[in-house]
Design a protein around this motif. Sequence first.
Motif, PDB file in Angstrom:
ATOM      1  N   TRP A   1      66.018  31.929   5.180  1.00 31.41           N
ATOM      2  CA  TRP A   1      64.987  30.894   5.118  1.00 31.41           C
ATOM      3  C   TRP A   1      64.795  30.369   3.702  1.00 31.41           C
ATOM      4  O   TRP A   1      63.827  29.681   3.418  1.00 31.41           O
ATOM      5  CB  TRP A   1      63.677  31.424   5.695  1.00 31.41           C
ATOM      6  CG  TRP A   1      63.787  31.666   7.168  1.00 31.41           C
ATOM      7  CD1 TRP A   1      64.146  32.822   7.791  1.00 31.41           C
ATOM      8  CD2 TRP A   1      63.607  30.697   8.195  1.00 31.41           C
ATOM      9  NE1 TRP A   1      64.186  32.654   9.151  1.00 31.41           N
ATOM     10  CE2 TRP A   1      63.853  31.349   9.431  1.00 31.41           C
ATOM     11  CE3 TRP A   1      63.249  29.347   8.213  1.00 31.41           C
ATOM     12  CZ2 TRP A   1      63.762  30.709  10.658  1.00 31.41           C
ATOM     13  CZ3 TRP A   1      63.147  28.706   9.444  1.00 31.41           C
ATOM     14  CH2 TRP A   1      63.392  29.387  10.644  1.00 31.41           C
TER      15      TRP A   1
ATOM     16  N   GLU B   1      60.140  31.715   7.538  1.00 33.62           N
ATOM     17  CA  GLU B   1      59.817  30.640   8.474  1.00 33.62           C
ATOM     18  C   GLU B   1      58.319  30.353   8.381  1.00 33.62           C
ATOM     19  O   GLU B   1      57.497  31.280   8.346  1.00 33.62           O
ATOM     20  CB  GLU B   1      60.194  31.039   9.897  1.00 33.62           C
ATOM     21  CG  GLU B   1      59.993  29.910  10.888  1.00 33.62           C
ATOM     22  CD  GLU B   1      60.370  30.305  12.305  1.00 33.62           C
ATOM     23  OE1 GLU B   1      60.651  29.389  13.106  1.00 33.62           O
ATOM     24  OE2 GLU B   1      60.380  31.508  12.614  1.00 33.62           O
TER      25      GLU B   1
ATOM     26  N   ASP C   1      60.295  35.816  12.085  1.00 35.93           N
ATOM     27  CA  ASP C   1      61.526  36.169  11.383  1.00 35.93           C
ATOM     28  C   ASP C   1      61.472  37.554  10.762  1.00 35.93           C
ATOM     29  O   ASP C   1      62.355  37.940   9.987  1.00 35.93           O
ATOM     30  CB  ASP C   1      61.817  35.145  10.286  1.00 35.93           C
ATOM     31  CG  ASP C   1      60.661  34.987   9.305  1.00 35.93           C
ATOM     32  OD1 ASP C   1      59.605  35.616   9.513  1.00 35.93           O
ATOM     33  OD2 ASP C   1      60.820  34.237   8.317  1.00 35.93           O
TER      34      ASP C   1
ATOM     35  N   GLU D   1      61.293  23.908  -2.623  1.00 35.91           N
ATOM     36  CA  GLU D   1      62.351  23.680  -1.639  1.00 35.91           C
ATOM     37  C   GLU D   1      63.676  24.302  -2.071  1.00 35.91           C
ATOM     38  O   GLU D   1      64.026  24.366  -3.250  1.00 35.91           O
ATOM     39  CB  GLU D   1      62.532  22.170  -1.415  1.00 35.91           C
ATOM     40  CG  GLU D   1      62.852  21.395  -2.682  1.00 35.91           C
ATOM     41  CD  GLU D   1      62.757  19.901  -2.476  1.00 35.91           C
ATOM     42  OE1 GLU D   1      62.416  19.481  -1.359  1.00 35.91           O
ATOM     43  OE2 GLU D   1      63.010  19.151  -3.443  1.00 35.91           O
TER      44      GLU D   1
ATOM     45  N   ARG E   1      67.863  25.310  -0.125  1.00 35.73           N
ATOM     46  CA  ARG E   1      68.721  25.023   1.029  1.00 35.73           C
ATOM     47  C   ARG E   1      70.055  25.742   0.854  1.00 35.73           C
ATOM     48  O   ARG E   1      70.560  25.893  -0.255  1.00 35.73           O
ATOM     49  CB  ARG E   1      68.939  23.517   1.132  1.00 35.73           C
ATOM     50  CG  ARG E   1      69.809  23.064   2.306  1.00 35.73           C
ATOM     51  CD  ARG E   1      69.778  21.538   2.421  1.00 35.73           C
ATOM     52  NE  ARG E   1      70.073  20.890   1.149  1.00 35.73           N
ATOM     53  CZ  ARG E   1      69.545  19.730   0.758  1.00 35.73           C
ATOM     54  NH1 ARG E   1      68.681  19.089   1.521  1.00 35.73           N
ATOM     55  NH2 ARG E   1      69.876  19.203  -0.406  1.00 35.73           N
TER      56      ARG E   1
ATOM     57  N   SER F   1      76.956  28.071   6.101  1.00 37.54           N
ATOM     58  CA  SER F   1      76.512  28.162   7.493  1.00 37.54           C
ATOM     59  C   SER F   1      77.664  28.452   8.454  1.00 37.54           C
ATOM     60  O   SER F   1      77.426  28.831   9.601  1.00 37.54           O
ATOM     61  CB  SER F   1      75.810  26.868   7.911  1.00 37.54           C
ATOM     62  OG  SER F   1      76.690  25.765   7.786  1.00 37.54           O
TER      63      SER F   1
ATOM     64  N   PHE G   1      73.039  29.819  12.456  1.00 36.67           N
ATOM     65  CA  PHE G   1      72.363  29.103  11.383  1.00 36.67           C
ATOM     66  C   PHE G   1      72.418  27.601  11.610  1.00 36.67           C
ATOM     67  O   PHE G   1      73.501  27.028  11.739  1.00 36.67           O
ATOM     68  CB  PHE G   1      72.991  29.426  10.024  1.00 36.67           C
ATOM     69  CG  PHE G   1      72.178  28.905   8.865  1.00 36.67           C
ATOM     70  CD1 PHE G   1      71.144  29.657   8.345  1.00 36.67           C
ATOM     71  CD2 PHE G   1      72.434  27.664   8.314  1.00 36.67           C
ATOM     72  CE1 PHE G   1      70.379  29.191   7.292  1.00 36.67           C
ATOM     73  CE2 PHE G   1      71.678  27.179   7.264  1.00 36.67           C
ATOM     74  CZ  PHE G   1      70.641  27.948   6.748  1.00 36.67           C
ATOM     75  N   PRO G   2      71.258  26.925  11.659  1.00 34.65           N
ATOM     76  CA  PRO G   2      71.255  25.463  11.808  1.00 34.65           C
ATOM     77  C   PRO G   2      71.635  24.794  10.492  1.00 34.65           C
ATOM     78  O   PRO G   2      71.007  25.047   9.461  1.00 34.65           O
ATOM     79  CB  PRO G   2      69.807  25.160  12.189  1.00 34.65           C
ATOM     80  CG  PRO G   2      69.015  26.290  11.618  1.00 34.65           C
ATOM     81  CD  PRO G   2      69.907  27.502  11.671  1.00 34.65           C
ATOM     82  N   THR G   3      72.637  23.976  10.523  1.00 36.55           N
ATOM     83  CA  THR G   3      73.161  23.398   9.290  1.00 36.55           C
ATOM     84  C   THR G   3      72.204  22.424   8.618  1.00 36.55           C
ATOM     85  O   THR G   3      72.370  22.118   7.438  1.00 36.55           O
ATOM     86  CB  THR G   3      74.492  22.671   9.567  1.00 36.55           C
ATOM     87  OG1 THR G   3      74.271  21.668  10.566  1.00 36.55           O
ATOM     88  CG2 THR G   3      75.544  23.649  10.057  1.00 36.55           C
ATOM     89  N   ASP G   4      71.202  21.934   9.320  1.00 35.16           N
ATOM     90  CA  ASP G   4      70.288  20.962   8.741  1.00 35.16           C
ATOM     91  C   ASP G   4      68.984  21.595   8.244  1.00 35.16           C
ATOM     92  O   ASP G   4      68.035  20.887   7.914  1.00 35.16           O
ATOM     93  CB  ASP G   4      69.953  19.865   9.756  1.00 35.16           C
ATOM     94  CG  ASP G   4      69.318  20.422  11.034  1.00 35.16           C
ATOM     95  OD1 ASP G   4      69.332  21.658  11.216  1.00 35.16           O
ATOM     96  OD2 ASP G   4      68.822  19.613  11.837  1.00 35.16           O
ATOM     97  N   ARG G   5      68.920  22.918   8.188  1.00 29.64           N
ATOM     98  CA  ARG G   5      67.684  23.572   7.793  1.00 29.64           C
ATOM     99  C   ARG G   5      67.427  23.388   6.297  1.00 29.64           C
ATOM    100  O   ARG G   5      68.302  23.602   5.470  1.00 29.64           O
ATOM    101  CB  ARG G   5      67.729  25.061   8.100  1.00 29.64           C
ATOM    102  CG  ARG G   5      66.496  25.834   7.567  1.00 29.64           C
ATOM    103  CD  ARG G   5      66.637  27.335   7.743  1.00 29.64           C
ATOM    104  NE  ARG G   5      66.590  27.687   9.157  1.00 29.64           N
ATOM    105  CZ  ARG G   5      66.879  28.908   9.629  1.00 29.64           C
ATOM    106  NH1 ARG G   5      67.268  29.853   8.800  1.00 29.64           N
ATOM    107  NH2 ARG G   5      66.812  29.146  10.922  1.00 29.64           N
TER     108      ARG G   5
ATOM    109  N   GLY H   1      64.984  25.096   3.586  1.00 30.24           N
ATOM    110  CA  GLY H   1      64.095  26.236   3.422  1.00 30.24           C
ATOM    111  C   GLY H   1      63.286  26.116   2.142  1.00 30.24           C
ATOM    112  O   GLY H   1      63.048  25.014   1.640  1.00 30.24           O
TER     113      GLY H   1
END
Length: 468
Positions: A321, A374, A388, A401, A403, A409, A415-419, A421
């Motif tokens: 995350w 999360e 989580d 922020e 990422r 990923s 794992f969502p590639t557009d996350r 964190g």
Amino acid sequence: MVKMTLRWMMLVTIIVGLRDQSNAEQQPPAEPYVFGYTDQLSYVPGDSVAFHLSSSRPTVDLTISRAGAQSEQVYREVGVVCAAHPIPDRASSDGCNWPVAWTLTIPSDWKSGYYEVAMKAGGDSDAQGSLFFVVRPGDSHPRSKILLQLSTNTYNAYTNWGGHSLYSYHDRDGLQGHQVSFDRPISSQFGKWELPFVRWAEANGYAIDYAVNSDLEFHPEILQHYRLVLSIGHDEYWSSPMRDHLERFIRDGGNVAFFSGNTCCWQVRSGNNGRTLTSWKQTPNMDPLYRTGDHRLLSTAWSHHLVGRPENELTGVGFLWGGYHRSHGQFMDGSGAFTVHQPDHWLFKGTGLKQGDTFGGKDSIVGYECDGCEMKWIDGVPVPTHSDGTPKSFQILGTCEARWAPGDSYWYDRFPTDRVGAAVLGAYTSAAGGTVVTTGTTDWAHGLRGGDAAVIQITKNILDRLSR
């Protein structure tokens, strides 16, 4: 019958050839050179330190200094008899197996600390090298209430001396190793991560005792002497016993401060009495434990669903995350600062910070690798979802922020590639009253080095409150 004999002879030749190849020596480095390692990572006064050295010159001079507010020379030995020794093909995974060149009994008056050994090949040679060891306090020594356990597993994981590390980017063959040995010259990362914190702390009157990662595994009894355990910088590789013992410390009311990021990301298994680390990382299905069906000790990400023990349960945050900030191509123009969300929390006492203020950007205290959790936003304030593994009492105090890099990923199937964190600054308290604070970033100590007033005050608040 003759054909079978010839076939067997050919097979034996191949096997012998492979065996010889596996034991083949690596090419020696260009002269002049000097390298070395010690037989353990940490000792107590009275212990004997064995120095395994290899040099192209017949003698080596050793200068030992303790790192602190200042570097303090404590010992010098001139003319240690040495020799050049071969580098086995599997030096990086199985060790060098060099003989002992010199031993030192640690004097009773040496303080706990990180000791660097500067090596210089004898004569008119300009060949130099270094190694390190840690001194823990002895039973008869007064102890601090604060223990710093150094990220020595991470040092080893990134060391490619002898051919391989746990990474492919600087590997001899472009491959990723799956076992690394401490019985080889190790590239210390102390100067990059822990030293700025140590210099600030000791210069400001904080007494700190020292240990290494593996002491949490093999000497857990030391924890009973402390109120606060510290993790600084890049503390990436943890074994299950390390984690078990620290979590028990917290359950019993002990406090931990993670001034670190990417913390407890990968599970490793110790071998050879702590002299090797095994990790299959992104390929857990290649770990021999995979097909046993018991995946608790699988040497992959702690957050992997096969392991089912996300690092959030220990630290409050995790790399799944979080990600990168001003690193690996992610948020390269980012602020490097935390935004404050709960200014009334004791962590911010005396800082004068208010809701929505930022701090630490001048020194990029949020940088490189970051951990988060999360979260959902309620009335403009981030709140953990706790789905989580983040403890129920965890509070998000600041965020920035972060990422994952796109390629990361690929190895994690969920794992969502557009996350997007975040690095998360936060804290929680166990049922027994043990408090855990995390900064969620590797680079917190940069603010101490740079003199950031908010970072200094927050760090003091943590040390003063949790070491009582």
